[in-house]
Write an enzyme that holds these catalytic residues in place. Structure first.
Site, PDB file in Angstrom:
ATOM      1  N   SER A 177     -67.728 -18.166  33.266  1.00 34.14           N
ATOM      2  CA  SER A 177     -67.807 -19.614  33.486  1.00 34.14           C
ATOM      3  C   SER A 177     -69.218 -19.994  33.920  1.00 34.14           C
ATOM      4  O   SER A 177     -69.895 -19.216  34.595  1.00 34.14           O
ATOM      5  CB  SER A 177     -66.809 -20.007  34.571  1.00 34.14           C
ATOM      6  OG  SER A 177     -67.051 -21.341  34.968  1.00 34.14           O
ATOM      7  N   TYR A 220     -62.772 -18.649  42.725  1.00 32.78           N
ATOM      8  CA  TYR A 220     -62.875 -18.561  41.259  1.00 32.78           C
ATOM      9  C   TYR A 220     -64.314 -18.235  40.841  1.00 32.78           C
ATOM     10  O   TYR A 220     -64.545 -17.311  40.053  1.00 32.78           O
ATOM     11  CB  TYR A 220     -62.428 -19.894  40.668  1.00 32.78           C
ATOM     12  CG  TYR A 220     -62.640 -20.061  39.178  1.00 32.78           C
ATOM     13  CD1 TYR A 220     -61.816 -19.415  38.261  1.00 32.78           C
ATOM     14  CD2 TYR A 220     -63.658 -20.874  38.685  1.00 32.78           C
ATOM     15  CE1 TYR A 220     -61.998 -19.583  36.897  1.00 32.78           C
ATOM     16  CE2 TYR A 220     -63.840 -21.051  37.322  1.00 32.78           C
ATOM     17  CZ  TYR A 220     -63.015 -20.403  36.431  1.00 32.78           C
ATOM     18  OH  TYR A 220     -63.195 -20.566  35.079  1.00 32.78           O
TER      19      TYR A 220
HETATM   20  N1  LIG Z   1     -61.271 -24.737  30.669  1.00 31.96           N
HETATM   21  C1  LIG Z   1     -62.500 -24.728  31.135  1.00 31.96           C
HETATM   22  O1  LIG Z   1     -63.122 -25.778  31.379  1.00 31.96           O
HETATM   23  C2  LIG Z   1     -63.187 -23.414  31.373  1.00 31.96           C
HETATM   24  C3  LIG Z   1     -64.532 -23.430  31.763  1.00 31.96           C
HETATM   25  C4  LIG Z   1     -65.198 -22.221  31.963  1.00 31.96           C
HETATM   26  C5  LIG Z   1     -64.523 -21.033  31.784  1.00 31.96           C
HETATM   27  N2  LIG Z   1     -63.204 -21.050  31.423  1.00 31.96           N
HETATM   28  C6  LIG Z   1     -62.535 -19.760  31.254  1.00 31.96           C
HETATM   29  O2  LIG Z   1     -61.848 -19.720  30.013  1.00 31.96           O
HETATM   30  C7  LIG Z   1     -60.698 -18.880  30.120  1.00 31.96           C
HETATM   31  C8  LIG Z   1     -59.469 -19.604  29.632  1.00 31.96           C
HETATM   32  O3  LIG Z   1     -59.309 -20.787  30.397  1.00 31.96           O
HETATM   33  P1  LIG Z   1     -58.320 -21.942  29.931  1.00 31.96           P
HETATM   34  O4  LIG Z   1     -58.958 -23.211  30.330  1.00 31.96           O
HETATM   35  O5  LIG Z   1     -57.900 -21.729  28.532  1.00 31.96           O
HETATM   36  O6  LIG Z   1     -57.081 -21.664  30.925  1.00 31.96           O
HETATM   37  P2  LIG Z   1     -55.539 -22.143  30.795  1.00 31.96           P
HETATM   38  O7  LIG Z   1     -55.387 -23.237  29.805  1.00 31.96           O
HETATM   39  O8  LIG Z   1     -55.100 -22.376  32.203  1.00 31.96           O
HETATM   40  O9  LIG Z   1     -54.809 -20.839  30.198  1.00 31.96           O
HETATM   41  C9  LIG Z   1     -54.729 -19.695  31.005  1.00 31.96           C
HETATM   42  C10 LIG Z   1     -54.148 -18.537  30.226  1.00 31.96           C
HETATM   43  O10 LIG Z   1     -54.202 -17.372  31.067  1.00 31.96           O
HETATM   44  C11 LIG Z   1     -52.883 -16.881  31.276  1.00 31.96           C
HETATM   45  N3  LIG Z   1     -52.740 -16.507  32.682  1.00 31.96           N
HETATM   46  C12 LIG Z   1     -52.985 -17.293  33.765  1.00 31.96           C
HETATM   47  N4  LIG Z   1     -52.699 -16.634  34.882  1.00 31.96           N
HETATM   48  C13 LIG Z   1     -52.229 -15.403  34.516  1.00 31.96           C
HETATM   49  C14 LIG Z   1     -51.755 -14.270  35.223  1.00 31.96           C
HETATM   50  N5  LIG Z   1     -51.643 -14.261  36.561  1.00 31.96           N
HETATM   51  N6  LIG Z   1     -51.359 -13.193  34.512  1.00 31.96           N
HETATM   52  C15 LIG Z   1     -51.417 -13.208  33.166  1.00 31.96           C
HETATM   53  N7  LIG Z   1     -51.865 -14.243  32.440  1.00 31.96           N
HETATM   54  C16 LIG Z   1     -52.266 -15.336  33.102  1.00 31.96           C
HETATM   55  C17 LIG Z   1     -51.937 -18.025  30.924  1.00 31.96           C
HETATM   56  O11 LIG Z   1     -50.713 -17.478  30.450  1.00 31.96           O
HETATM   57  P3  LIG Z   1     -49.268 -18.174  30.745  1.00 31.96           P
HETATM   58  O12 LIG Z   1     -48.878 -18.902  29.478  1.00 31.96           O
HETATM   59  O13 LIG Z   1     -48.336 -17.059  31.004  1.00 31.96           O
HETATM   60  O14 LIG Z   1     -49.427 -19.103  31.897  1.00 31.96           O
HETATM   61  C18 LIG Z   1     -52.699 -18.740  29.821  1.00 31.96           C
HETATM   62  O15 LIG Z   1     -52.484 -18.137  28.584  1.00 31.96           O
HETATM   63  C19 LIG Z   1     -60.639 -18.438  31.588  1.00 31.96           C
HETATM   64  O16 LIG Z   1     -61.231 -17.191  31.739  1.00 31.96           O
HETATM   65  C20 LIG Z   1     -61.453 -19.498  32.304  1.00 31.96           C
HETATM   66  O17 LIG Z   1     -62.003 -19.030  33.507  1.00 31.96           O
HETATM   67  C21 LIG Z   1     -62.522 -22.210  31.209  1.00 31.96           C
END
Ligand SMILES: NC(=O)c1ccc[n+]([C@@H]2O[C@H](COP(=O)([O-])OP(=O)(O)OC[C@H]3O[C@@H](n4cnc5c(N)ncnc54)[C@H](OP(=O)(O)O)[C@@H]3O)[C@@H](O)[C@H]2O)c1
Length: 233
Positions: A145, A156
């Site tokens: 991130s 985080y």
């Molecule tokens: N969105 C942003 O703005 C942003 C910015 C920078 C970096 N990122 C990074 O991008 C990546 C994806 O983020 P996202 O925004 O797509 O997140 P998201 O929409 O919240 O999706 C999270 C995913 O991770 C899984 N997950 C969450 N907690 C878990 C746990 N305890 N054990 C196993 N699986 C788990 C969830 O599965 P379930 O279906 O089982 O809940 C879901 O598939 C992350 O690494 C995040 O840090 C995101």
């Protein structure tokens, strides 16, 4: 120049929604077989059906990433069903709640963040590395991130900094091995984690998110920013 991933196998953690779902769709469009991970098999059921229509093999696996036994089982099952994993996308992560005042952040936030966002991705990487090295081919992408100056989200932010450190200090061991490990910053996106006020649609993570997978040459430890590859209208 980008490589062909048709017929290869990718494990995408956190594939049920958000960034992981987009990555899975992007890889499927390139005819890459997929292991879709989430916490519950029902979370990837619909995506599995959608992507299977492309004539590729798609398998769903479930694991809670705060539980190292489930993490180990996930890797074992992935290696069994997929006949080897060529591409690892360590995408799943937890973002702890915003804590104000930041000095009251509970220790538990740090524990959970590090378990899910650091220890598990590293453990999955360690388990898959020997297989990739033997085959002299692999692509590992650790999703990080660009978060900064937000002490209210330090559990985080610190976990992502630790993941960055892991990549930077490990890649010297991978030079010339055929296994490339790099970092991806997807940008601030409207997902469950990013929230509704993020400036970018989740779809904007493609095509940039696939750049560290499609690399040719010994590129290691580079931070790729998906938003740098957004196609302007
Ligand atoms: N969105 C942003 O703005 C942003 C910015 C920078 C970096 N990122 C990074 O991008 C990546 C994806 O983020 P996202 O925004 O797509 O997140 P998201 O929409 O919240 O999706 C999270 C995913 O991770 C899984 N997950 C969450 N907690 C878990 C746990 N305890 N054990 C196993 N699986 C788990 C969830 O599965 P379930 O279906 O089982 O809940 C879901 O598939 C992350 O690494 C995040 O840090 C995101």
């Amino acid at each position: 120049m980008s490589i062909d991933v048709q017929g290869k196998w990718a494990l995408v953690t956190g594939a049920s929604r958000g960034v992981g779902q987009q990555i899975a769709r992007g890889l499927a469009a390139r005819r890459c077989n997929l292991v879709l991970h989430s916490r519950d098999l029902t979370h990837t059921q619909q995506l599995e059906s959608e992507l299977s229509l492309r004539g590729i093999r798609v398998v769903s696996l479930a694991a809670e990433l705060s539980n190292q036994q489930e993490v180990d089982q996930l890797v074992s099952d992935a290696l069994r069903v997929a006949d080897g994993i060529d591409i690892l996308f360590n995408n799943a992560a937890l973002m702890t709640p915003l804590r104000e005042p930041f000095i009251d952040t509970p220790a538990e936030d740090f524990r959970r963040s590090f378990e899910i966002n650091v220890i598990s991705p590293i453990r999955i990487t360690y388990r898959l590395l020997p297989h990739m090295r033997r085959r002299r081919w692999g692509r590992i992408v650790q999703v990080t991130s660009g978060i900064q100056d937000q002490p209210e989200l330090m559990a985080y932010a610190a976990s992502k900094a630790a993941l960055d450190k892991f990549v930077r200090d490990t890649v010297p061991m991978l030079r010339g091995s055929g296994v490339l490990m790099n970092l991806l910053d997807p940008g601030w996106l409207r997902t469950d984690l990013g929230g509704p006020n993020a400036p970018n649609a989740v779809e904007s993570v493609l095509p940039g998110a696939l750049v560290p997978v499609l690399l040719d040459g010994d590129v290691q430890g580079v931070l790729f920013r998906a938003q740098d590859y957004v196609r302007l209208p």
